[in-house]
Motif scaffolding. Sequence first.
Motif, mmCIF file in Angstrom:
data_model
loop_
_atom_site.group_PDB
_atom_site.id
_atom_site.type_symbol
_atom_site.label_atom_id
_atom_site.label_comp_id
_atom_site.label_asym_id
_atom_site.label_seq_id
_atom_site.Cartn_x
_atom_site.Cartn_y
_atom_site.Cartn_z
ATOM 1 N N TYR A 165 0.826 -1.208 0.000
ATOM 2 C CA TYR A 165 0.000 0.000 0.000
ATOM 3 C C TYR A 165 0.868 1.269 0.000
ATOM 4 O O TYR A 165 1.963 1.281 0.527
ATOM 5 C CB TYR A 165 -0.994 0.001 1.168
ATOM 6 C CG TYR A 165 -0.396 0.275 2.529
ATOM 7 C CD1 TYR A 165 -0.223 1.585 2.968
ATOM 8 C CD2 TYR A 165 -0.032 -0.760 3.375
ATOM 9 C CE1 TYR A 165 0.313 1.843 4.216
ATOM 10 C CE2 TYR A 165 0.503 -0.513 4.613
ATOM 11 C CZ TYR A 165 0.671 0.797 5.036
ATOM 12 O OH TYR A 165 1.210 1.061 6.270
ATOM 13 N N PRO A 166 0.371 2.345 -0.619
ATOM 14 C CA PRO A 166 1.150 3.586 -0.686
ATOM 15 C C PRO A 166 1.339 4.198 0.698
ATOM 16 O O PRO A 166 0.395 4.289 1.470
ATOM 17 C CB PRO A 166 0.299 4.513 -1.555
ATOM 18 C CG PRO A 166 -0.788 3.693 -2.122
ATOM 19 C CD PRO A 166 -0.885 2.438 -1.336
ATOM 20 N N ARG A 167 2.564 4.588 0.997
ATOM 21 C CA ARG A 167 2.866 5.266 2.254
ATOM 22 C C ARG A 167 2.612 6.766 2.132
ATOM 23 O O ARG A 167 2.425 7.454 3.116
ATOM 24 C CB ARG A 167 4.317 5.041 2.676
ATOM 25 C CG ARG A 167 4.712 3.580 2.937
ATOM 26 C CD ARG A 167 3.738 2.921 3.904
ATOM 27 N NE ARG A 167 4.219 1.675 4.469
ATOM 28 C CZ ARG A 167 3.963 0.477 3.982
ATOM 29 N NH1 ARG A 167 3.283 0.343 2.871
ATOM 30 N NH2 ARG A 167 4.391 -0.600 4.587
ATOM 31 N N GLU A 168 2.607 7.236 0.886
ATOM 32 C CA GLU A 168 2.320 8.643 0.615
ATOM 33 C C GLU A 168 1.371 8.727 -0.569
ATOM 34 O O GLU A 168 1.455 7.933 -1.496
ATOM 35 C CB GLU A 168 3.599 9.415 0.262
ATOM 36 C CG GLU A 168 4.553 9.614 1.403
ATOM 37 C CD GLU A 168 5.741 10.474 1.004
ATOM 38 O OE1 GLU A 168 5.568 11.436 0.222
ATOM 39 O OE2 GLU A 168 6.846 10.165 1.477
ATOM 40 N N VAL A 169 0.482 9.709 -0.503
ATOM 41 C CA VAL A 169 -0.436 9.993 -1.603
ATOM 42 C C VAL A 169 -0.378 11.488 -1.859
ATOM 43 O O VAL A 169 -0.388 12.277 -0.921
ATOM 44 C CB VAL A 169 -1.888 9.563 -1.262
ATOM 45 C CG1 VAL A 169 -2.867 10.033 -2.325
ATOM 46 C CG2 VAL A 169 -1.978 8.063 -1.082
ATOM 47 N N GLU A 170 -0.287 11.856 -3.118
ATOM 48 C CA GLU A 170 -0.292 13.267 -3.495
ATOM 49 C C GLU A 170 -1.385 13.483 -4.524
ATOM 50 O O GLU A 170 -1.428 12.800 -5.539
ATOM 51 C CB GLU A 170 1.066 13.654 -4.082
ATOM 52 C CG GLU A 170 1.186 15.122 -4.424
ATOM 53 C CD GLU A 170 2.555 15.488 -4.961
ATOM 54 O OE1 GLU A 170 2.599 16.271 -5.932
ATOM 55 O OE2 GLU A 170 3.579 14.993 -4.422
ATOM 56 N N PHE A 171 -2.276 14.437 -4.206
ATOM 57 C CA PHE A 171 -3.341 14.765 -5.152
ATOM 58 C C PHE A 171 -2.798 15.746 -6.186
ATOM 59 O O PHE A 171 -2.064 16.671 -5.870
ATOM 60 C CB PHE A 171 -4.539 15.390 -4.436
ATOM 61 C CG PHE A 171 -5.252 14.437 -3.517
ATOM 62 C CD1 PHE A 171 -5.423 13.113 -3.858
ATOM 63 C CD2 PHE A 171 -5.774 14.870 -2.320
ATOM 64 C CE1 PHE A 171 -6.089 12.228 -3.012
ATOM 65 C CE2 PHE A 171 -6.440 14.009 -1.468
ATOM 66 C CZ PHE A 171 -6.599 12.690 -1.813
ATOM 67 N N ARG A 172 -3.180 15.526 -7.428
ATOM 68 C CA ARG A 172 -2.796 16.397 -8.540
ATOM 69 C C ARG A 172 -4.032 16.705 -9.368
ATOM 70 O O ARG A 172 -4.989 15.938 -9.374
ATOM 71 C CB ARG A 172 -1.767 15.695 -9.442
ATOM 72 C CG ARG A 172 -0.433 15.373 -8.807
ATOM 73 C CD ARG A 172 0.583 16.366 -9.300
ATOM 74 N NE ARG A 172 1.889 16.191 -8.685
ATOM 75 C CZ ARG A 172 3.005 16.155 -9.394
ATOM 76 N NH1 ARG A 172 2.993 16.233 -10.702
ATOM 77 N NH2 ARG A 172 4.165 16.068 -8.776
ATOM 78 N N THR A 173 -3.968 17.816 -10.089
ATOM 79 C CA THR A 173 -5.059 18.136 -11.013
ATOM 80 C C THR A 173 -4.773 17.547 -12.383
ATOM 81 O O THR A 173 -5.685 17.319 -13.172
ATOM 82 C CB THR A 173 -5.266 19.657 -11.133
ATOM 83 O OG1 THR A 173 -4.022 20.255 -11.498
ATOM 84 C CG2 THR A 173 -5.761 20.232 -9.824
ATOM 85 N N GLN A 174 -3.477 17.319 -12.673
ATOM 86 C CA GLN A 174 -3.087 16.648 -13.913
ATOM 87 C C GLN A 174 -1.754 15.954 -13.710
ATOM 88 O O GLN A 174 -0.990 16.304 -12.824
ATOM 89 C CB GLN A 174 -3.018 17.630 -15.080
ATOM 90 C CG GLN A 174 -1.983 18.725 -14.919
ATOM 91 C CD GLN A 174 -2.047 19.703 -16.080
ATOM 92 O OE1 GLN A 174 -3.106 19.945 -16.630
ATOM 93 N NE2 GLN A 174 -0.918 20.263 -16.445
#
Length: 116
Positions: free
Chosen positions: A80-89
């Motif tokens: 599982y991902p330890r980090e998640v980053e939201f992006r618009t693209q």
Amino acid sequence: MVDRVKRMINASGYKVWPTEVESYLYKHPAIQQAVVVGIPDPRRGESVKAFVILNEGYEGEISEDEIIEWSKQHMAAYKYPREVEFRTQLPMTSSGKILWRKLQEEEREKAEKQVR
């Protein structure tokens, strides 16, 4: 083999194939697009990081931590991902392929700056 060997993430000695993690992430109702890369981790060697574009209506409604918790319930402990980053693209080629290498290079540069 599920993916290209170059994309394999070695997390604490376990082999993690990004496309496998991405396919699980696509099952989340909030996720429109996802790409997974390995990021440097001083303790584990590499960790899994997901860059995510959310579906309409989920922006501001769901947090990175909620995606991580959902992932913990649906994936093996080392995947599982330890980090998640939201992006618009996401960075893409003219033919529409995601440039995962560019994201991975950005993360390595960040890690190098933190070490200095």
